[in-house]
Design an enzyme around this catalytic site. Structure first.
Site, short mmCIF file in Angstrom:
data_model
loop_
_atom_site.label_atom_id
_atom_site.label_comp_id
_atom_site.label_asym_id
_atom_site.label_seq_id
_atom_site.Cartn_x
_atom_site.Cartn_y
_atom_site.Cartn_z
N SER B 46 -9.03 -0.21 0.93
CA SER B 46 -8.48 1.04 0.41
C SER B 46 -7.01 1.08 0.81
O SER B 46 -6.69 0.93 2.00
CB SER B 46 -9.23 2.23 1.00
N GLU B 47 -6.11 1.26 -0.16
CA GLU B 47 -4.69 1.03 0.15
C GLU B 47 -4.08 2.09 1.06
O GLU B 47 -2.98 1.91 1.55
CB GLU B 47 -3.86 0.86 -1.14
#
Lengths: 234, 211
Positions: B46-47
């Site tokens: 998840s960035e």
């Protein structure tokens, strides 16, 4: 040197001026420095440029400073879920510089690390590349992006010791770590201030050299933008 | 019968390999997480700063400090690790993520992708999409074949502002799968959804492709 202040207002005393650039931590509503944003709101300082991945939502986080008209320009990667932002952007009263999220993080990292510019593949062939220097390295094309150096950093951490050494919690770290470094002075709000020697020196996420002023902002009523749950499997 | 949204996600999941680190976009790509084959270890990134995304939390266990890039509450796994945004995009830009699966508004026959902006409408920003398509080793687009107006979304040339130029490796739609071995090659139609004919997909596709 005492870096602990009793309130966000006192911690920001003497640091704010019209037209300044703030680097602000958080991702969506997660890990936003809400006490410090409230204090900026109360100060009435205007014509701000805010470097922040998002712009809060209506009436929450940086959304408060948008509603009060204190922000002149945002440098962000994503600003959805914000009607007031849309209104000001469309009527031209708010300037927006869209920056890819990873480029934004690296621009702040670079600015904080004394690197004025760098080359990245991100954005090549898109609107983001317009007007930027292009250069080929090892057969691939890159664009030059400038480091960002703000006047003041505002961040939210989980725990800090009295020397300002700070740790974050889960995904609330996000942009806080890098925004803290992207200004000569960072003011941090945390949920708990502990005596020096309490935190494991090997586990510090942000060394106290960056955190010049500190407040405990507890208790927090942290907001969730999209509450999603699963049901217990049968 | 063309593929459903979940069928598209299940087809995309067949591109996963054991040990892969993967970033999933919002929309159909999110459904890929429910289709990871049993016994395969795939780590989702998840960035906003996390490797090892767990399922949505049980009611009452939501944590405001634990969200995905779509700002939804999620949970952690025993293997989860957290990091800051600069580190997160260093691993994306640096080619350490094996695969990203993204939605799109348009993909061109040259592999250009447009998925962040419609001029004249409210512009929300590109988030991390430009970094993902520029930096991740393999880029798969999972999308409906046509827009709500019935226009082909796989086109000769994108009309919308680009997210990345010449970056897409594979396109999975409700009608079939297009793939190319490298960024210098043309896309080839490699699979049809059940009941979809070559004529039907040709009639509904603006892009040129090999069969």
């Amino acid at each position: 040197m005492n870096r602990i202040f009793a309130s966000a207002e006192e911690a920001l005393d003497g640091l704010l001026h019209d037209g300044m650039m703030l680097s602000v931590g958080g991702f969506g509503l997660c890990g936003i420095p809400e006490r410090l944003i409230d204090a900026v709101l109360a100060s009435g300082v205007t014509q701000l440029t805010c470097v922040s991945n998002n712009a809060g939502i209506d009436g929450v986080g940086l959304g408060k400073l948008l509603r009060s008209g204190q922000v002149r320009k945002m440098i962000s990667s994503y600003v959805g879920e914000n009607k007031e932002f849309a209104r000001q952007y469309l009527d031209g009263s708010l300037e927006v510089e869209f920056c890819p999220q990873g480029t934004l993080a690296e621009r702040c990292r670079a600015g904080g690390a004394g690197i004025p510019a760098f080359f990245t593949r991100t954005g090549v062939g898109t609107l983001v590349a317009d007007g930027k220097e292009h250069r080929e390295f090892d057969g691939d094309v890159f664009i030059m992006e400038r480091g960002i150096r703000a006047d003041l950093a505002l961040i939210k951490g989980w725990k800090a010791d009295e020397a300002g050494n700070l740790i974050f919690r889960k995904t609330a770290r996000n942009f806080n770590q890098v925004m803290a470094t992207a200004a000569p002075l960072c003011v941090a709000e945390v949920e708990e201030i502990v005596p020096v020697g309490t935190l494991d020196p090997d586990a510090i996420h942000l060394p106290g050299i960056y955190v010049k002023r500190l407040i405990c902002g507890a208790p927090y009523d942290k907001k969730i933008e999209f509450r999603t749950v699963r049901t217990v499997e049968a | 019968m063309a593929w459903t949204r979940n069928d598209i996600a299940a087809r995309a999941a067949r591109e996963l390999r054991d040990g892969f680190y993967v970033n999933l976009g919002i929309g159909i790509p999110t459904l890929v997480a429910n289709n990871i084959p049993d016994g395969m270890t795939v780590t989702l990134q998840s960035e906003n700063g996390m490797l090892g995304i767990g399922p949505f939390p049980l009611e009452g266990e939501e944590d405001a400090d634990l969200i995905n890039a779509g700002k939804q509450t999620i949970s952690e796994l025993p293997s989860t690790v957290y990091f800051g945004s600069a580190e997160s995009f260093a691993m994306i830009r640096g080619g350490h993520i094996d695969l990203t699966i993204l939605g799109a508004m348009e993909v061109s026959e040259g592999g250009d992708i447009a998925n962040w902006m419609i001029p004249g409408k409210m512009i929300k920003g590109m988030g991390g999409a430009m970094d993902l398509v520029a930096g991740v080793k393999r880029v798969i687009v999972a999308m409906d074949h046509c827009s709500k107006d019935g226009e082909s979304k796989f086109v000769q040339s994108c009309s919308l502002p680009l997210t990345g130029k010449g970056v897409v490796d594979m396109i999975i739609t409700d009608l079939g799968v297009f793939e190319r071995p490298d960024h210098a090659s043309d896309f080839r139609l490699v699979e049809l959804a059940p009941g979809v004919t070559l004529d039907e997909i040709a009639a509904k596709t603006g892009a040129r492709y090999a069969v």
